[in-house]
Structures are given as C-alpha cells and as structure tokens.
Design an enzyme around this catalytic site. Sequence first.
Site, PDB file in Angstrom:
ATOM      1  CB  VAL A 194      -9.283   2.647  -4.759  1.00 40.87           C
ATOM      2  CG1 VAL A 194      -9.298   1.498  -5.650  1.00 40.87           C
ATOM      3  CG2 VAL A 194      -7.920   3.588  -4.817  1.00 40.87           C
ATOM      4  CG  ASN A 226     -12.211  -0.164   3.936  1.00 43.86           C
ATOM      5  OD1 ASN A 226     -12.777  -1.053   4.509  1.00 43.86           O
ATOM      6  ND2 ASN A 226     -10.938  -0.186   3.815  1.00 43.86           N
ATOM      7  CG  HIS A 252      -7.426  -2.097   3.022  1.00 37.89           C
ATOM      8  ND1 HIS A 252      -6.586  -2.129   2.765  1.00 37.89           N
ATOM      9  CD2 HIS A 252      -7.737  -2.231   2.555  1.00 37.89           C
ATOM     10  CE1 HIS A 252      -6.764  -0.282   2.293  1.00 37.89           C
ATOM     11  NE2 HIS A 252      -7.954  -1.188   1.985  1.00 37.89           N
ATOM     12  CG  HIS A 289      -8.901  -2.746  -2.091  1.00 34.97           C
ATOM     13  ND1 HIS A 289      -9.661  -2.020  -2.749  1.00 34.97           N
ATOM     14  CD2 HIS A 289      -8.353  -2.012  -1.088  1.00 34.97           C
ATOM     15  CE1 HIS A 289     -10.227  -1.068  -2.452  1.00 34.97           C
ATOM     16  NE2 HIS A 289      -9.366  -0.602  -1.397  1.00 34.97           N
ATOM     17  CG  ASP A 310      -1.758   1.146   1.356  1.00 30.00           C
ATOM     18  OD1 ASP A 310      -3.600   0.988   1.033  1.00 30.00           O
ATOM     19  OD2 ASP A 310      -2.222   2.211   0.996  1.00 30.00           O
TER      20      ASP A 310
HETATM   21  P1  AMP Z   1      -9.834   1.424  -0.207  1.00 33.82           P
HETATM   22  O1  AMP Z   1      -9.984   2.898   1.161  1.00 33.82           O
HETATM   23  O2  AMP Z   1     -10.065   0.144   1.785  1.00 33.82           O
HETATM   24  O3  AMP Z   1     -10.308   1.488  -0.354  1.00 33.82           O
HETATM   25  O4  AMP Z   1      -8.256   1.646   0.160  1.00 33.82           O
HETATM   26  C1  AMP Z   1      -7.097   1.970  -0.821  1.00 33.82           C
HETATM   27  C2  AMP Z   1      -6.428   1.661  -1.026  1.00 33.82           C
HETATM   28  O5  AMP Z   1      -5.633   1.989  -1.463  1.00 33.82           O
HETATM   29  C3  AMP Z   1      -5.326   2.871   0.180  1.00 33.82           C
HETATM   30  O6  AMP Z   1      -4.771   2.040   2.045  1.00 33.82           O
HETATM   31  C4  AMP Z   1      -4.234   3.362  -0.263  1.00 33.82           C
HETATM   32  O7  AMP Z   1      -3.823   4.218   0.341  1.00 33.82           O
HETATM   33  C5  AMP Z   1      -4.049   2.390  -1.591  1.00 33.82           C
HETATM   34  N1  AMP Z   1      -3.265   3.296  -2.304  1.00 33.82           N
HETATM   35  C6  AMP Z   1      -4.585   4.183  -3.813  1.00 33.82           C
HETATM   36  N2  AMP Z   1      -3.494   4.025  -4.287  1.00 33.82           N
HETATM   37  C7  AMP Z   1      -1.879   3.109  -4.641  1.00 33.82           C
HETATM   38  C8  AMP Z   1      -1.001   3.279  -5.238  1.00 33.82           C
HETATM   39  N3  AMP Z   1      -1.041   3.372  -6.796  1.00 33.82           N
HETATM   40  N4  AMP Z   1      -0.463   2.221  -5.027  1.00 33.82           N
HETATM   41  C9  AMP Z   1      -0.669   1.111  -3.286  1.00 33.82           C
HETATM   42  N5  AMP Z   1      -1.748   1.476  -3.050  1.00 33.82           N
HETATM   43  C10 AMP Z   1      -2.884   2.467  -2.829  1.00 33.82           C
END
Ligand code: AMP
Length: 114
Positions: free
Chosen positions: A96, A87, A102, A100, A30
């Site tokens: 995003v 989430n 975490h 995914h 992340d």
């Molecule tokens: P969520 O809030 O559950 O949608 O988590 C999205 C996660 O994606 C967050 O923890 C961000 O820090 C991570 N994230 C966003 N862009 C990138 C990226 N380019 N590479 C790695 N992690 C990312």
Amino acid sequence: MSDCLFCKLVSGEIPCDFIYEDDDVVAFNDVNPQAPHHFLCIPKQHIATTNDLQSEHAQIMGKLILAAKKIADDRGIADDGYRLVMNCNQHGGQTVFHIHLHVLAGRQMSWPPG
Ligand code: AMP
Ligand code: ZN
C-alpha cells in the site's frame, strides 16, 4: 490521492474504525494481522513511500511513533514490547503506497525478519 486506499480510509470514503486519531495521524487495526496486536499508524497526509520524505515531514514521522507508543501504553503491551516496521517499495514488501507504521505485539518476534 483519489486512488489511494489509505486516503479513502482517512476521508471516510471507505468505513474504518480508528483506534486513534489526532490532527495529523490515524491508526487502525490491520485487516490481516500478523500478531495478536497488529495495527497501522498513518499520516492523514498522503506520502507514498519513505523515499518521498522531505525535511518538512520530520514532525509527522515523529508523531507516527508517538501514536504507536500511546496505543501500546493504552493496551498495556508497552512493557512486554512491540515491533515497529515501515516497508518501502518492492524489496521492503510494501503493498500500500501511503506510508504506514506497522505495530506488532503480543508474541515473541524473531530476527532477522523473512
Ligand atoms: P505493506 O505490505 O507494508 O504495504 O502493508 C500493508 C498493510 O495494509 C498489510 O498488512 C495489509 O494487511 C493492510 N491493509 C490493507 N488493506 C487494509 C484495510 N482496508 N484495512 C486495514 N489494513 C489493511
Ligand atoms: Zn494516500
């Protein structure tokens, strides 16, 4: 999905160092880690949220957890433990919209989450 950030990581359009890859799953660290270990396991296939899951996705969802377990094993953090989080939408804190998982480890997690 041409406008999806994580699809662009999967396709290579945006460079990303994968820490794991198989036919269906990739994992990467992340960019904004919330723990000493914080990586994301994602399906190569675009699925926006857990609300979009169908029975045909059962195997891929299992593979996300198996990838998380393998990476934790490889990093030597499995015995101490880790937290798996997925989430969904606004109240879940999803930012995003490509599913995914975490994986957070390397410190004591609290419960309940904020
Ligand atoms: P969520 O809030 O559950 O949608 O988590 C999205 C996660 O994606 C967050 O923890 C961000 O820090 C991570 N994230 C966003 N862009 C990138 C990226 N380019 N590479 C790695 N992690 C990312
Ligand atoms: Zn996507």
